[in-house]
Scaffold this motif. Structure first.
Motif, short mmCIF file in Angstrom:
data_model
loop_
_atom_site.label_atom_id
_atom_site.label_comp_id
_atom_site.label_asym_id
_atom_site.label_seq_id
_atom_site.Cartn_x
_atom_site.Cartn_y
_atom_site.Cartn_z
N SER A 124 -35.60 8.87 41.44
CA SER A 124 -36.41 9.54 41.87
C SER A 124 -35.49 10.51 43.13
N ASN A 125 -36.50 11.18 43.94
CA ASN A 125 -35.09 12.48 44.46
C ASN A 125 -35.89 11.73 45.90
N ILE A 126 -35.45 11.17 46.57
CA ILE A 126 -35.76 10.38 48.20
C ILE A 126 -35.83 11.31 49.78
N THR A 127 -37.19 11.32 50.53
CA THR A 127 -35.86 11.94 51.50
C THR A 127 -36.49 10.90 52.68
N PHE A 128 -35.01 10.85 52.80
CA PHE A 128 -34.39 9.65 54.53
C PHE A 128 -34.65 10.05 55.81
N LYS A 129 -35.34 9.19 56.25
CA LYS A 129 -34.63 9.67 57.90
C LYS A 129 -33.22 9.26 58.57
N THR A 130 -32.70 9.73 59.29
CA THR A 130 -31.39 9.95 59.56
C THR A 130 -30.70 8.46 60.85
N ASP A 131 -31.68 8.23 61.08
CA ASP A 131 -31.83 6.92 62.20
C ASP A 131 -30.23 5.90 61.57
N SER A 132 -30.19 5.95 60.71
CA SER A 132 -29.01 5.04 60.19
C SER A 132 -28.57 5.49 58.88
N VAL A 133 -27.01 6.27 58.24
CA VAL A 133 -26.67 6.09 57.25
C VAL A 133 -25.53 5.26 57.30
N TYR A 134 -24.93 4.64 56.27
CA TYR A 134 -24.68 4.31 55.48
C TYR A 134 -23.50 5.10 55.04
N PHE A 135 -21.56 4.87 55.57
CA PHE A 135 -20.84 6.05 55.10
C PHE A 135 -19.89 5.39 54.61
N ASP A 136 -19.55 4.90 52.88
CA ASP A 136 -18.39 3.84 52.49
C ASP A 136 -17.42 4.82 51.99
N LYS A 137 -16.08 3.74 52.02
CA LYS A 137 -14.71 4.10 50.45
C LYS A 137 -15.11 5.36 49.48
N ASN A 138 -16.17 5.30 49.08
CA ASN A 138 -16.60 5.42 47.89
C ASN A 138 -17.65 7.41 48.07
N SER A 139 -18.10 7.08 49.52
CA SER A 139 -18.58 8.34 49.83
C SER A 139 -18.52 9.62 49.48
N THR A 140 -18.98 10.42 49.87
CA THR A 140 -18.07 11.56 49.21
C THR A 140 -19.31 13.38 50.54
N GLY A 141 -20.52 12.92 50.82
CA GLY A 141 -21.26 13.49 51.31
C GLY A 141 -22.39 13.02 51.38
N LEU A 142 -22.98 13.80 52.50
CA LEU A 142 -25.00 14.32 52.35
C LEU A 142 -25.25 15.50 52.62
N GLY A 198 -23.81 11.07 46.17
CA GLY A 198 -22.86 11.69 47.31
C GLY A 198 -22.64 10.11 47.77
N GLY A 199 -23.00 9.09 47.96
CA GLY A 199 -22.87 8.14 47.83
C GLY A 199 -22.85 7.34 49.31
N CYS A 200 -23.86 7.81 50.39
CA CYS A 200 -24.09 7.09 51.30
C CYS A 200 -25.58 6.40 51.28
N ARG A 201 -26.19 4.92 52.76
CA ARG A 201 -26.64 4.44 51.61
C ARG A 201 -27.48 3.90 52.66
N PHE A 202 -29.21 3.78 52.32
CA PHE A 202 -30.19 4.30 53.37
C PHE A 202 -30.92 2.55 53.13
#
Length: 229
Positions: free
Chosen positions: A99-117, A211-215
């Motif tokens: 699904s296509n989800i919208t999140f608030k950005t209070d906390s975004v986890y970027f790991d070594k495999n992430s490419t952007g957001l 993009g690999g970011c985790r919410f």
């Protein structure tokens, strides 16, 4: 498309946990009851025949056994309710994959495999001029600033390529994304998201977007059903 293996895995794990917990609680309650009864019978056998235990004392000890059993049962039921709730939550989270989800950005986890957001600013109709989006570490250090203007579609869309202000890939960790007007300094609420490509349950229930970011699932604002696959 939702990955059914995620739902099956979550349900199987929860069922196994519930079964294991039930067996442990039953064993614990049974063992405790046996110990009480053994001590009680030993006391009865060892009592002085000339001064036998009074009925009131006997009833009091039996009441203690009953109370302990009730507490054990209540504790077991409470644990089962918690596990059942966790299982249901995990099952619901698993259905979000694809699904296509919208999140608030209070906390975004970027790991070594992430490419952007990718993201946008909320309520673009109330915004004017250039907006400034900042990417900051959890400790408050800003690593990149992005200027955003209103597009032809009337939206303030922004994109982070996963790098800092020097062009180096951002370090793995938690980031906060915020925005404000360059002219008035008025803050604007930042939203982000995309297609959910993975659902995880450790260390907490979370969704990984394209993009690999985790919410955290709790940071979800809405499901964009029209864009779901």
């Amino acid at each position: 498309m939702t990955d059914q293996s995620n739902k099956i895995g979550a349900a199987s794990a929860a069922s196994a946990m519930m079964a294991t917990s039930t067996k442990k609680d039953e064993k614990s309650a049974g063992a405790l009851n046996d110990q009480f009864m053994t001590l009680f019978l030993a006391q009865m056998q060892a009592q002085d025949p000339t001064e036998p235990m009074k009925n009131s004392e006997m009833l009091a000890q039996l009441a203690q056994i009953s109370t302990v059993e009730q507490l054990e049962t209540a504790n077991a039921n409470s644990q089962l309710e918690i596990l059942a709730s966790m299982s249901q939550s995990n099952m619901q989270a698993a259905t979000l994959q694809g699904s296509n989800i919208t999140f608030k950005t209070d906390s975004v986890y970027f790991d070594k495999n992430s490419t952007g957001l990718n993201g946008s600013l909320e309520d673009p109709g109330s915004l004017s001029g250039v907006q400034e989006v900042t990417i900051s570490t959890a400790s408050g250090e800003t690593i990149k600033t992005i200027e955003v203007t209103k597009g032809e579609d009337g939206k303030y869309n922004w994109k982070w390529d996963g790098t800092d202000s020097n062009g180096n890939k951002a370090k793995e960790g938690e980031y906060i994304i915020a925005a404000k007007s360059v002219e008035t300094k008025e803050p604007a609420r930042v939203l982000a998201g995309g297609e959910v490509i993975e659902i995880g349950f450790e260390p907490m229930t979370h969704a990984v977007v394209e993009g690999g970011c985790r919410f955290k699932i709790g940071d979800m604002i809405k499901i964009n059903k029209s864009e779901s696959k």
